[in-house]
Motif scaffolding. Structure first.
Motif, short mmCIF file in Angstrom:
data_model
loop_
_atom_site.label_atom_id
_atom_site.label_comp_id
_atom_site.label_asym_id
_atom_site.label_seq_id
_atom_site.Cartn_x
_atom_site.Cartn_y
_atom_site.Cartn_z
N MET A 160 0.10 -24.30 -5.68
CA MET A 160 0.44 -23.45 -4.55
C MET A 160 1.54 -22.46 -4.91
SD MET A 160 -1.48 -24.10 -1.96
CE MET A 160 -0.59 -23.47 -0.57
N LYS A 161 2.50 -22.89 -5.72
CA LYS A 161 3.60 -22.01 -6.11
C LYS A 161 3.11 -20.84 -6.95
CE LYS A 161 7.26 -25.47 -6.04
NZ LYS A 161 8.23 -26.22 -6.86
N ARG A 162 2.01 -21.02 -7.64
CA ARG A 162 1.51 -19.99 -8.54
C ARG A 162 0.67 -18.93 -7.85
NH1 ARG A 162 -0.36 -24.27 -12.92
NH2 ARG A 162 1.68 -24.77 -13.79
N ILE A 163 0.27 -19.17 -6.64
CA ILE A 163 -0.57 -18.20 -5.94
C ILE A 163 0.26 -16.97 -5.57
CG2 ILE A 163 -1.92 -17.76 -3.84
CD1 ILE A 163 -2.75 -20.69 -3.94
N LYS A 164 -0.20 -15.83 -5.99
CA LYS A 164 0.50 -14.58 -5.71
C LYS A 164 -0.09 -13.98 -4.43
CE LYS A 164 2.86 -13.82 -9.57
NZ LYS A 164 4.10 -13.21 -9.82
N VAL A 165 0.77 -13.55 -3.55
CA VAL A 165 0.32 -12.91 -2.32
C VAL A 165 0.44 -11.40 -2.52
CG1 VAL A 165 0.73 -12.63 0.14
CG2 VAL A 165 1.06 -14.85 -0.93
N GLU A 166 -0.68 -10.72 -2.42
CA GLU A 166 -0.69 -9.28 -2.56
C GLU A 166 -0.56 -8.67 -1.17
OE1 GLU A 166 -4.43 -8.83 -4.48
OE2 GLU A 166 -3.57 -9.20 -6.44
N LYS A 167 0.23 -7.62 -1.07
CA LYS A 167 0.47 -6.99 0.23
C LYS A 167 -0.39 -5.75 0.40
CE LYS A 167 5.28 -8.30 0.85
NZ LYS A 167 6.63 -7.79 1.06
N MET A 168 -0.79 -5.53 1.64
CA MET A 168 -1.52 -4.33 2.01
C MET A 168 -0.48 -3.26 2.38
SD MET A 168 -4.39 -2.75 2.64
CE MET A 168 -5.76 -3.77 3.08
N TYR A 169 -0.67 -2.06 1.86
CA TYR A 169 0.24 -0.95 2.13
C TYR A 169 -0.52 0.20 2.76
CZ TYR A 169 3.77 -3.15 -0.81
OH TYR A 169 4.70 -4.02 -1.33
N ASN A 170 0.15 0.92 3.65
CA ASN A 170 -0.34 2.18 4.20
C ASN A 170 0.44 3.28 3.50
OD1 ASN A 170 -2.10 0.99 6.12
ND2 ASN A 170 -0.34 0.54 7.40
N CYS A 171 -0.29 4.19 2.89
CA CYS A 171 0.35 5.23 2.09
C CYS A 171 -0.04 6.62 2.59
CB CYS A 171 -0.08 5.09 0.63
SG CYS A 171 0.22 3.46 -0.08
N LYS A 172 0.85 7.57 2.35
CA LYS A 172 0.55 8.97 2.70
C LYS A 172 1.26 9.88 1.71
CE LYS A 172 4.21 9.27 6.14
NZ LYS A 172 4.54 9.58 7.53
N CYS A 173 0.66 11.02 1.50
CA CYS A 173 1.21 12.01 0.58
C CYS A 173 2.30 12.83 1.26
CB CYS A 173 0.11 12.94 0.09
SG CYS A 173 -1.18 12.10 -0.83
N VAL A 174 3.25 13.29 0.48
CA VAL A 174 4.31 14.19 0.94
C VAL A 174 4.14 15.50 0.18
CG1 VAL A 174 6.80 14.58 1.02
CG2 VAL A 174 5.90 12.28 1.42
N GLY A 175 4.01 16.60 0.89
CA GLY A 175 3.83 17.90 0.25
C GLY A 175 2.38 18.24 -0.05
N SER A 176 1.47 17.34 0.29
CA SER A 176 0.03 17.60 0.17
C SER A 176 -0.69 16.70 1.18
CB SER A 176 -0.47 17.34 -1.26
OG SER A 176 -0.24 16.00 -1.65
N ILE A 177 -1.97 16.91 1.35
CA ILE A 177 -2.73 16.16 2.35
C ILE A 177 -3.32 14.90 1.73
CG2 ILE A 177 -4.76 16.23 3.85
CD1 ILE A 177 -4.33 19.28 4.01
N GLY A 178 -3.19 13.80 2.44
CA GLY A 178 -3.81 12.56 1.98
C GLY A 178 -3.16 11.34 2.58
#
Length: 71
Positions: free
Chosen positions: A22-40
């Protein structure tokens, strides 16, 4: 140390992990991303800041952006 990822276990639903496993299981996080200075904008799962930086450089024409953990 080898990392174990839940989606790669292909385990039976009745599997019980030991405490060390259980200690070895890595939890990956979901991220919301956006561009700065361009569209995306996009959502992604990242394990490190370097992965986030790479994604921003890949997806943002300006090469700048921000990512915040989703709730």
């Amino acid at each position: 140390m080898k990392n174990i990822y839940i989606e790669k276990l292909n385990a039976d639903s009745n599997l019980i992990l030991k405490r060390k496993q259980m200690k070895r299981i890595k939890v990956e996080k979901m991220y919301n991303c956006k561009c700065v200075g361009s569209i995306g904008a996009w959502s992604g799962i990242y394990k490190s800041k370097s992965e986030i930086s790479y994604a921003i450089s890949k997806w943002c024409e300006s090469g700048r952006g921000t990512c915040t953990p989703s709730e």
